[in-house]
Write a protein that holds these residues in place. Structure first.
Motif: not given
Length: 160
Positions: A55-61, A63-73, A107-109
Motif C-alpha cells: 500500500l505504501a509503495t503504491l502511494a509513491r508513483p 497520487p490517490m487516497n487511502e480508500d482508492e489504494r485499498d480498492t486498487l489492492l 527495487e520496490a518489488m
C-alpha cells in the motif's frame, strides 16, 4: 465503485494480447499493483507488514487516497488470482516507463519481498522472472535487491 474500477481496467484484462495505444494511467496502476501482489504472495504467507508495504509503495508513483489504494489492492489481488502469466502486466509497464522507472519498480518489488524480514526461494524466483520481463538487467536487479535488503535491515545470511 468496484464496477467502475473494473471498467477502467478492462483493457488490461483482455486476453487479446497487444494493445494499439499505450496503457492508460489506470491500467498502469493495476499492472503495478498486480506485480507487487505477486511478490507479496510468492512465499505463500501474507503478513500484514508486506500488505502495508505494498500500500505504501503504491502511494509513491500514484497520487490517490487511502480508500482508492485499498480498492486498487483488493482488485489487484483478484486479478492476480486469475492471471495465468505476468506478460500482460509487465507489457503495460514497459510501454509507459523508461529504464530508470522500471528499475525503481524492481527495487520496490524487492522491498516488498524483504518487508517480512526474510527472502525465500519462491520470492527470489518471482523476482528473477519479473525483473527479466521488465527488461532490467541482472546486475541492476541485484543492486536494487541489495539496496532494498539494506533498507529493510535484513542481514546477509537471510537472503543469498
Amino acid at each position: 465503485m468496484l464496477r467502475a474500477l473494473q471498467d477502467l481496467f478492462a483493457p488490461l484484462l483482455k486476453a487479446t494480447g497487444q494493445q494499439d495505444a499505450p496503457p492508460d494511467d489506470h491500467t498502469l496502476q493495476l499492472a503495478t499493483a498486480v506485480l507487487l501482489v505477486e511478490v507479496m504472495r510468492a512465499d505463500r504467507q501474507f503478513p500484514a507488514a508486506e500488505r502495508q508495504h505494498v500500500l505504501a509503495t503504491l502511494a509513491r508513483p500514484f497520487p490517490m487516497n487511502e480508500d482508492e489504494r485499498d480498492t486498487l489492492l483488493a482488485h489487484a489481488e483478484g486479478v492476480a488470482n486469475d492471471a495465468t502469466d505476468f506478460h500482460q502486466f509487465t507489457s503495460a509497464i514497459n510501454a509507459r516507463w523508461d529504464e530508470a522507472a522500471r528499475l525503481r519498480m524492481v527495487e520496490a518489488m524487492w522491498s516488498v519481498a524483504f518487508a517480512d524480514g526474510h527472502l525465500d526461494a519462491h520470492e527470489r524466483h518471482v523476482m528473477w522472472r519479473l525483473a527479466d520481463l521488465l527488461h532490467v538487467k541482472h546486475p541492476q536487479s541485484m543492486a536494487a535487491k541489495l539496496r532494498a535488503q539494506a533498507a529493510a535491515g535484513v542481514g546477509d545470511g537471510h537472503a543469498p
